[in-house]
Design an enzyme around this catalytic site. Sequence first.
Site, mmCIF file in Angstrom:
data_model
loop_
_atom_site.group_PDB
_atom_site.id
_atom_site.type_symbol
_atom_site.label_atom_id
_atom_site.label_comp_id
_atom_site.label_asym_id
_atom_site.label_seq_id
_atom_site.Cartn_x
_atom_site.Cartn_y
_atom_site.Cartn_z
ATOM 1 N N HIS A 177 0.527 -1.108 -0.595
ATOM 2 C CA HIS A 177 -0.385 -1.182 0.253
ATOM 3 C C HIS A 177 0.145 -1.448 1.460
ATOM 4 O O HIS A 177 0.900 -2.471 1.499
ATOM 5 C CB HIS A 177 -1.946 -2.070 0.089
ATOM 6 N N ASP A 207 -6.844 2.436 -6.610
ATOM 7 C CA ASP A 207 -6.543 4.020 -7.314
ATOM 8 C C ASP A 207 -5.454 3.268 -8.473
ATOM 9 O O ASP A 207 -6.234 4.179 -9.068
ATOM 10 C CB ASP A 207 -6.131 4.365 -6.431
HETATM 11 C C1 SDX Z 1 -4.931 4.024 0.033
HETATM 12 O O1 SDX Z 1 -4.525 1.599 4.109
HETATM 13 C C2 SDX Z 1 -5.629 1.926 2.976
HETATM 14 O O2 SDX Z 1 -6.980 0.911 3.169
HETATM 15 C C3 SDX Z 1 -5.849 2.107 2.361
HETATM 16 C C4 SDX Z 1 -6.710 2.167 1.343
HETATM 17 C C5 SDX Z 1 -8.364 1.797 1.509
HETATM 18 O O3 SDX Z 1 -9.388 1.823 1.111
HETATM 19 O O4 SDX Z 1 -8.270 2.951 2.603
HETATM 20 O O5 SDX Z 1 -6.755 0.763 0.876
HETATM 21 C C6 SDX Z 1 -6.589 2.910 -0.109
HETATM 22 O O6 SDX Z 1 -4.968 4.471 0.246
HETATM 23 C C7 SDX Z 1 -4.678 2.747 -1.505
HETATM 24 C C8 SDX Z 1 -3.156 3.050 -1.158
HETATM 25 C C9 SDX Z 1 -3.109 4.135 -2.077
HETATM 26 N N1 SDX Z 1 -1.821 5.059 -1.991
HETATM 27 C C10 SDX Z 1 -0.484 5.118 -3.656
HETATM 28 O O7 SDX Z 1 -0.772 4.167 -4.678
HETATM 29 C C11 SDX Z 1 0.232 5.360 -2.997
HETATM 30 C C12 SDX Z 1 1.477 5.003 -3.548
HETATM 31 N N2 SDX Z 1 2.105 4.175 -3.032
HETATM 32 C C13 SDX Z 1 2.829 4.425 -1.336
HETATM 33 O O8 SDX Z 1 2.992 5.221 -1.045
HETATM 34 C C14 SDX Z 1 2.644 2.672 -0.380
HETATM 35 O O9 SDX Z 1 2.509 2.126 -1.416
HETATM 36 C C15 SDX Z 1 1.651 3.179 0.688
HETATM 37 C C16 SDX Z 1 1.452 4.125 1.477
HETATM 38 C C17 SDX Z 1 -0.172 2.849 0.449
HETATM 39 C C18 SDX Z 1 1.985 1.610 1.452
HETATM 40 O O10 SDX Z 1 3.177 2.157 2.487
HETATM 41 P P1 SDX Z 1 4.000 1.522 3.527
HETATM 42 O O11 SDX Z 1 3.096 0.242 3.783
HETATM 43 O O12 SDX Z 1 4.129 2.143 4.931
HETATM 44 O O13 SDX Z 1 4.956 0.812 2.948
HETATM 45 P P2 SDX Z 1 6.501 1.677 2.875
HETATM 46 O O14 SDX Z 1 5.563 3.533 2.221
HETATM 47 O O15 SDX Z 1 6.834 1.102 3.936
HETATM 48 O O16 SDX Z 1 7.094 0.913 1.506
HETATM 49 C C19 SDX Z 1 7.352 -0.412 1.815
HETATM 50 C C20 SDX Z 1 8.450 -0.196 0.756
HETATM 51 C C21 SDX Z 1 9.160 0.782 1.298
HETATM 52 O O17 SDX Z 1 10.275 0.338 0.123
HETATM 53 P P3 SDX Z 1 12.126 0.136 1.703
HETATM 54 O O18 SDX Z 1 12.298 1.610 2.101
HETATM 55 O O19 SDX Z 1 11.928 -0.817 2.059
HETATM 56 O O20 SDX Z 1 13.676 0.298 0.758
HETATM 57 O O21 SDX Z 1 7.582 -0.034 -0.628
HETATM 58 C C22 SDX Z 1 8.612 0.854 -1.239
HETATM 59 C C23 SDX Z 1 9.333 1.992 -0.253
HETATM 60 O O22 SDX Z 1 9.935 2.645 -0.908
HETATM 61 N N3 SDX Z 1 7.461 0.942 -1.758
HETATM 62 C C24 SDX Z 1 6.996 1.216 -3.369
HETATM 63 C C25 SDX Z 1 5.588 1.927 -2.963
HETATM 64 N N4 SDX Z 1 4.915 2.251 -2.073
HETATM 65 C C26 SDX Z 1 6.009 1.020 -1.623
HETATM 66 N N5 SDX Z 1 8.497 1.655 -4.059
HETATM 67 C C27 SDX Z 1 7.574 2.289 -4.848
HETATM 68 N N6 SDX Z 1 6.837 2.234 -5.473
HETATM 69 C C28 SDX Z 1 5.517 1.800 -5.073
HETATM 70 N N7 SDX Z 1 4.249 3.354 -4.672
#
Ligand code: SDX
Length: 429
Positions: A306, A364
């Site tokens: 998140h 989720d």
């Molecule tokens: C919702 O914003 C909100 O409030 C949203 C929400 C709401 O109520 O409105 O809470 C609802 O959207 C919840 C999130 C649902 N999405 C998912 O479950 C999809 C999987 N999660 C990721 O796509 C990700 O965690 C996000 C999009 C939720 C957050 O992305 P960020 O904050 O931009 O973090 P990032 O992509 O920069 O990741 C940071 C690191 C990265 O690694 P590095 O590049 O630093 O080496 O963490 C890793 C990412 O690769 N990472 C993951 C991961 N999520 C982040 N690695 C593996 N699995 C994951 N799920």
Amino acid sequence: MTDKTAKLTFGDQEIDLPIYSPTAGPDVIDITKLYAQGKVFTYDPGFTSTASCDSTITFIDGGKGELLHRGYPIGQLAENSHYLEVCYLLLYGELPSAKELDDFEQTITNHTMLHEQMVNFFRGFRRDAHPMAIMVGVVGAMSAFYHDSTDINDERQREIASHRLIAKMPTIAAWAYKYSIGQPFIYPRNDLDYASNFLRMCFGVPAEEYVVNPILSRAMDRIFTLHADHEQNASTSTVRLASSSGANPFACIAAGIACLWGPAHGGANQACLEMLKEIGTVDRIPEFIARAKDKNDSYRLMGFGHRVYKNFDPRATVMKQSADEVLELLGVEDNPLLQVAMELEKQALEDPYFAEKKLFPNVDFYSGIILEAIGFPTSMFTPIFALARTVGWISQWKEQLEDPGHKIGRPRQLYLGETARDYVDIENR
Ligand code: SDX
């Protein structure tokens, strides 16, 4: 607001920027005058360090796993309140008195039907259209049916549009589902509560009475409550940006629905359940965790991580309790998907990669398990999220319109393209 300032020095310039202190959360540095004074922009793609507005509706402390709606913790609201009371709280800022709540619920109940002409609108879609495609279209089309609540400068019209959207989203979502399975539309009933009405419109048929299971309607209502609002997430920011141009409320909410659809946002509940089904059995979990950790693989564990929560998502905690209750009621507590989900959560949380990057189950992760147990197809998961988030979108839309200082949102950019050059005739290229 306070009289603290931040001093920004670059080149031969020194600029004092006001610092404002919130009632909760980090201070903010006001850069609204930065370009005028220093002829520079700030740069923050994804808005990881940028406050786009001030708000009094919802507060999240990602470190503590805290979520407050008008100051009330989500756990207390999920336990003691119900969705329409939370809607009132988000819209009007205070918990309602018994009479205020009764009047509000009556108003919402009286707006649940759709204009009958909209039935033809549904029939224009292919039967296999994704319900989100139908929802985006039908909600946007509401501005063609409800002209008497599109004047954003009229407070009463804004309120009627808010009530209509909250009231009609369950009907729209249920009819999108019915249309996709070739069953007749079931009309809302005024003697049912909000969640029961939705379940009946989804699973009832004209051939027999539909008996609402109170535990399922309570779980449905709790899912609505847990998804109601969440600060300036991607879809809420989309609604605010659309509203800043003066677009009508139905167009703004349709824009929010479109943004929510993405798998990184509201589409994650559908993607998460599809991931659990792809994993299939507990012994395949390590393979998927390895893929999620592989820098050369764009694969991510859906339902994990998140932007704000870097400890735990308090909604996931409540959602897991509901999942246990629903599956026990349905006698499927040994649901293989739940087994995979619980083991995946355990292994991920024990893995240094997820611990270091503070990736925890989000809202989720468990919602899809409940929705599937209730009988929804995965394609209905995000429409249910959109149904529940409508009150958050419309409350934030209302708050922005009531701010006399609000202006059209128009970000700038870091331009890395070609500088000015002359046109070259085709024979000279
Ligand atoms: C919702 O914003 C909100 O409030 C949203 C929400 C709401 O109520 O409105 O809470 C609802 O959207 C919840 C999130 C649902 N999405 C998912 O479950 C999809 C999987 N999660 C990721 O796509 C990700 O965690 C996000 C999009 C939720 C957050 O992305 P960020 O904050 O931009 O973090 P990032 O992509 O920069 O990741 C940071 C690191 C990265 O690694 P590095 O590049 O630093 O080496 O963490 C890793 C990412 O690769 N990472 C993951 C991961 N999520 C982040 N690695 C593996 N699995 C994951 N799920």
